[in-house]
Design a protein around this motif. Structure first.
Motif, mmCIF file in Angstrom:
data_model
loop_
_atom_site.group_PDB
_atom_site.id
_atom_site.type_symbol
_atom_site.label_atom_id
_atom_site.label_comp_id
_atom_site.label_asym_id
_atom_site.label_seq_id
_atom_site.Cartn_x
_atom_site.Cartn_y
_atom_site.Cartn_z
ATOM 1 N N SER A 253 0.583 -1.493 -0.429
ATOM 2 C CA SER A 253 -0.228 -0.089 -0.097
ATOM 3 C C SER A 253 0.932 1.036 0.169
ATOM 4 O O SER A 253 1.919 1.505 0.649
ATOM 5 N N PRO A 254 0.663 2.257 -0.477
ATOM 6 C CA PRO A 254 1.292 3.994 -0.146
ATOM 7 C C PRO A 254 1.996 4.043 0.637
ATOM 8 O O PRO A 254 3.058 3.852 0.936
ATOM 9 N N ASP A 255 1.346 2.903 2.464
ATOM 10 C CA ASP A 255 2.335 3.539 3.489
ATOM 11 C C ASP A 255 3.328 2.255 3.487
ATOM 12 O O ASP A 255 4.115 2.719 4.646
ATOM 13 N N GLY A 256 3.550 1.753 2.708
ATOM 14 C CA GLY A 256 4.779 0.497 2.813
ATOM 15 C C GLY A 256 4.087 -0.405 3.346
ATOM 16 O O GLY A 256 5.498 -1.877 2.982
ATOM 17 N N ARG A 257 3.443 -0.742 3.989
ATOM 18 C CA ARG A 257 2.596 -1.879 4.614
ATOM 19 C C ARG A 257 2.185 -2.960 3.545
ATOM 20 O O ARG A 257 1.954 -2.257 2.428
ATOM 21 N N PHE A 258 1.669 -4.106 3.892
ATOM 22 C CA PHE A 258 1.127 -5.176 2.871
ATOM 23 C C PHE A 258 0.016 -5.871 3.552
ATOM 24 O O PHE A 258 -0.106 -5.938 5.282
ATOM 25 N N ARG A 259 -1.437 -5.693 2.785
ATOM 26 C CA ARG A 259 -2.891 -6.091 3.561
ATOM 27 C C ARG A 259 -2.746 -7.239 2.677
ATOM 28 O O ARG A 259 -3.455 -7.046 1.777
ATOM 29 N N LYS A 260 -3.487 -8.298 3.869
ATOM 30 C CA LYS A 260 -3.724 -9.296 2.233
ATOM 31 C C LYS A 260 -5.025 -9.913 3.762
ATOM 32 O O LYS A 260 -5.324 -10.333 4.887
ATOM 33 N N LEU A 261 -5.712 -10.576 2.707
ATOM 34 C CA LEU A 261 -7.262 -10.749 3.192
ATOM 35 C C LEU A 261 -7.385 -12.154 3.213
ATOM 36 O O LEU A 261 -7.356 -12.651 2.041
ATOM 37 N N ARG A 262 -8.106 -13.103 3.761
ATOM 38 C CA ARG A 262 -8.859 -13.749 3.860
ATOM 39 C C ARG A 262 -10.231 -14.090 3.555
ATOM 40 O O ARG A 262 -10.905 -13.713 4.184
ATOM 41 N N VAL A 263 -10.698 -14.820 2.777
ATOM 42 C CA VAL A 263 -12.505 -14.414 2.375
ATOM 43 C C VAL A 263 -13.044 -16.030 1.478
ATOM 44 O O VAL A 263 -12.250 -16.669 1.292
ATOM 45 N N ALA A 264 -13.978 -16.164 1.773
ATOM 46 C CA ALA A 264 -15.104 -17.404 1.990
ATOM 47 C C ALA A 264 -15.661 -16.937 0.916
ATOM 48 O O ALA A 264 -16.805 -15.744 1.405
ATOM 49 N N LEU A 265 -16.123 -17.569 0.049
ATOM 50 C CA LEU A 265 -17.055 -17.329 -0.848
ATOM 51 C C LEU A 265 -18.027 -19.397 -0.358
ATOM 52 O O LEU A 265 -18.160 -20.059 -0.489
ATOM 53 N N VAL A 266 -19.477 -18.528 -0.155
ATOM 54 C CA VAL A 266 -20.306 -19.346 0.375
ATOM 55 C C VAL A 266 -21.465 -19.281 -0.459
ATOM 56 O O VAL A 266 -22.189 -17.853 -0.768
ATOM 57 N N ALA A 267 -21.546 -20.446 -1.610
ATOM 58 C CA ALA A 267 -23.133 -20.076 -2.818
ATOM 59 C C ALA A 267 -22.363 -18.513 -3.585
ATOM 60 O O ALA A 267 -23.516 -17.920 -3.773
ATOM 61 N N GLY A 268 -20.758 -18.343 -3.545
ATOM 62 C CA GLY A 268 -20.733 -16.899 -4.254
ATOM 63 C C GLY A 268 -20.722 -15.764 -3.420
ATOM 64 O O GLY A 268 -19.696 -14.720 -3.778
ATOM 65 N N ARG A 269 -21.174 -15.657 -2.522
ATOM 66 C CA ARG A 269 -21.170 -15.221 -1.271
ATOM 67 C C ARG A 269 -19.554 -14.770 -1.099
ATOM 68 O O ARG A 269 -19.564 -15.636 0.035
ATOM 69 N N PRO A 270 -18.749 -13.549 -1.266
ATOM 70 C CA PRO A 270 -17.860 -13.051 -0.028
ATOM 71 C C PRO A 270 -18.120 -12.681 1.138
ATOM 72 O O PRO A 270 -19.087 -12.082 2.000
ATOM 73 N N PHE A 271 -17.577 -13.135 2.090
ATOM 74 C CA PHE A 271 -17.539 -12.627 3.701
ATOM 75 C C PHE A 271 -15.843 -12.838 3.947
ATOM 76 O O PHE A 271 -15.204 -13.713 4.364
ATOM 77 N N GLN A 320 -17.492 -12.383 -8.256
ATOM 78 C CA GLN A 320 -18.605 -13.058 -8.874
ATOM 79 C C GLN A 320 -18.003 -14.575 -10.401
ATOM 80 O O GLN A 320 -18.061 -15.550 -10.540
ATOM 81 N N ALA A 321 -16.574 -13.531 -10.829
ATOM 82 C CA ALA A 321 -16.109 -14.509 -11.975
ATOM 83 C C ALA A 321 -14.801 -15.667 -10.729
ATOM 84 O O ALA A 321 -15.305 -16.420 -11.893
ATOM 85 N N LEU A 322 -14.630 -15.835 -10.206
ATOM 86 C CA LEU A 322 -13.884 -17.014 -9.413
ATOM 87 C C LEU A 322 -15.130 -18.140 -8.847
ATOM 88 O O LEU A 322 -14.718 -18.766 -9.264
ATOM 89 N N HIS A 323 -16.809 -17.923 -9.199
ATOM 90 C CA HIS A 323 -17.448 -18.314 -8.574
ATOM 91 C C HIS A 323 -17.886 -19.162 -9.995
ATOM 92 O O HIS A 323 -17.564 -20.452 -10.038
ATOM 93 N N ALA A 324 -17.637 -17.937 -10.639
ATOM 94 C CA ALA A 324 -18.179 -18.718 -12.387
ATOM 95 C C ALA A 324 -16.890 -20.004 -12.925
ATOM 96 O O ALA A 324 -17.490 -20.273 -13.222
ATOM 97 N N ALA A 325 -16.049 -19.354 -12.121
ATOM 98 C CA ALA A 325 -14.282 -20.246 -12.570
ATOM 99 C C ALA A 325 -14.385 -21.670 -12.185
ATOM 100 O O ALA A 325 -14.582 -22.408 -12.624
ATOM 101 N N PHE A 326 -14.613 -21.939 -10.873
ATOM 102 C CA PHE A 326 -14.903 -23.073 -9.904
ATOM 103 C C PHE A 326 -16.589 -23.594 -9.896
ATOM 104 O O PHE A 326 -16.683 -24.580 -9.057
ATOM 105 N N GLY A 327 -17.259 -22.970 -8.836
ATOM 106 C CA GLY A 327 -18.831 -23.315 -9.785
ATOM 107 C C GLY A 327 -18.781 -23.883 -7.742
ATOM 108 O O GLY A 327 -20.235 -24.751 -8.371
ATOM 109 N N LEU A 328 -18.101 -23.701 -6.832
ATOM 110 C CA LEU A 328 -17.809 -24.269 -5.782
ATOM 111 C C LEU A 328 -19.191 -24.072 -4.939
ATOM 112 O O LEU A 328 -19.477 -23.077 -4.319
ATOM 113 N N ASP A 329 -19.475 -24.663 -3.835
ATOM 114 C CA ASP A 329 -20.662 -23.864 -3.152
ATOM 115 C C ASP A 329 -19.498 -23.446 -1.666
ATOM 116 O O ASP A 329 -20.264 -22.319 -1.194
ATOM 117 N N TYR A 330 -18.836 -23.736 -1.330
ATOM 118 C CA TYR A 330 -17.740 -23.450 -0.514
ATOM 119 C C TYR A 330 -16.547 -22.845 -0.890
ATOM 120 O O TYR A 330 -15.415 -24.129 -1.137
#
Length: 386
Positions: A253-271, A320-330
């Motif tokens: 990021s502009p402040d020099g720090r790195f930010r990484k998220l873990r996201v779960a897709l449940v039926a395509g919806r991100p959490f 949405q592209a991720l969900h379409a690419a793999f089509g997994l429920d979770y």
């Protein structure tokens, strides 16, 4: 198949260790049951889980193999136990081998059976004594034989099955997932090659690169190599014969720090699961110093509070592209934003750890976010049963 052995399960034992409680009384009670005549196989499995949780992996897997030689199906009552019967097809191995179903069921009521599968065994015979199944075997070299054996079985399973698309799980491999995601303007998945030791040693262009042994996790063996001259030293430090190699993407990021998220897709919806903020490009939640830095935690809290209207909304098309690419429920993914504001995907997997065990006094904002994810997963179960 014989009646399932009763297990305390991963979630409760993990919480015991994660919260710093003394595991000795639990260990003693389990040991007494495991060494009885006849031995309690469920207690044997729980002892192997405790050994894994305390860093004794080799001993844990040896005990797990002993338990699985006696019984492959284990049962755990979840909540009141009154509710649907869920069967999870899981892989023998360490805690990263399978989808963390038990954590996702926090607050649920029902019955969970774990059917452990072992490479090179015949595929399981489809069974109907449950309401819903989930294919929880994660993608890895170790699990590849299991997934191959399940390819026809899952499609013909006699009950509804979550994540039944075996080929989609197999496509989550670090060298295969980017190929499915290539060509998107709003999504970046760095191309990754699988190379033998000799091929890695011969690379002479494209630096800086990221190298890691195949099937490694949590940064084990993961290094950024700036020049070809660094390859020799890297290979001397690594015992593996096969590696993943990808270009290094500077996502600071502009402040020099790195930010990484873990996201779960449940039926395509991100959490959102978590966000780590680090001064180093190789970001892992446990080494990012989140517990020691109130400012980092405040930033994570803000991300969780605004995730739906902020990060998730900005990258809605990419998700949405991720969900379409793999089509997994979770499925879960580790991701960030690159310097152009695109979604940068490092890894996608069905077996990434998710949990709600962080101490509430330090992370009061986490439990609501995690329970939102868990509720969505449990709603998916209800919808599939309905």
């Amino acid at each position: 198949m014989s009646e399932p052995a009763v297990t305390a399960g991963l979630a409760g034992l993990a919480r015991l260790i994660f919260t710093g409680q003394d595991p000795q009384p639990t260990w003693n009670a389990l040991m007494a049951r495991a060494t009885a005549s006849p031995p309690d196989v469920g207690a044997m499995l729980d002892l192997s889980t405790l050994l894994q949780l305390t860093g004794q992996r080799d001993q844990a897997l040896a005990l797990q193999a002993d338990a699985l030689a006696r019984q492959r199906r284990f049962r755990r009552k979840v909540g009141t136990g009154e509710g649907p019967r869920l069967l999870a097809l899981v892989a023998a191995g360490d805690l990263m081998a399978s989808t963390p179903v038990e954590f996702l069921l926090a607050g649920w009521n029902g019955e969970l059976d774990l059917l452990f599968l072992v490479p090179d065994d015949p595929p399981p015979t489809p069974m109907a004594d449950h309401d819903l199944a989930i294919l929880a075997v994660g993608e890895s070299d170790a699990n590849a034989p299991i997934l191959r054996a399940l390819s026809g079985v899952a499609a013909a399973w006699p009950r509804p099955m979550l994540n039944a698309n075996v080929s989609a799980i197999a496509a989550l491999g670090r060298d295969r997932a980017p190929a499915r995601l290539a060509g998107r303007a709003d999504l970046v998945a760095p191309p990754t090659r699988r190379v033998a030791r000799a091929e890695l040693a011969a690379i002479d262009e494209g630096f800086p690169i990221i190298a890691r042994p195949v099937d490694s996790h949590a940064g084990a063996g993961l290094e950024k190599l700036q020049t070809a001259a660094e390859l020799g030293g890297y290979l001397e430090r690594q015992a593996g014969e096969t590696f993943y190699v990808s270009p290094f993407v500077d996502y600071a990021s502009p402040d020099g720090r790195f930010r990484k998220l873990r996201v779960a897709l449940v039926a395509g919806r991100p959490f959102i699961v978590h966000m780590a903020v680090s001064e180093h490009w190789m970001v892992h939640y446990l080494n990012a110093g989140m517990a020691e830095d109130a400012g980092k935690r405040a930033e994570e809290a803000a991300m969780m509070a605004t995730f739906d209207t902020g990060f998730a909304a900005r990258h809605a098309a990419a998700f949405q592209a991720l969900h379409a690419a793999f089509g997994l429920d979770y499925v879960a993914l580790d991701c960030a934003e690159d310097r152009q504001g695109r979604l940068l995907v490092f890894e996608a997997d069905t077996a990434m750890i998710v949990h709600d065990m962080d101490p509430p006094e330090l992370y009061p904002y986490k439990a609501p976010a995690m329970h939102k994810l868990f509720a969505a997963f449990q709603a998916l179960i209800a919808a599939r049963l309905g």
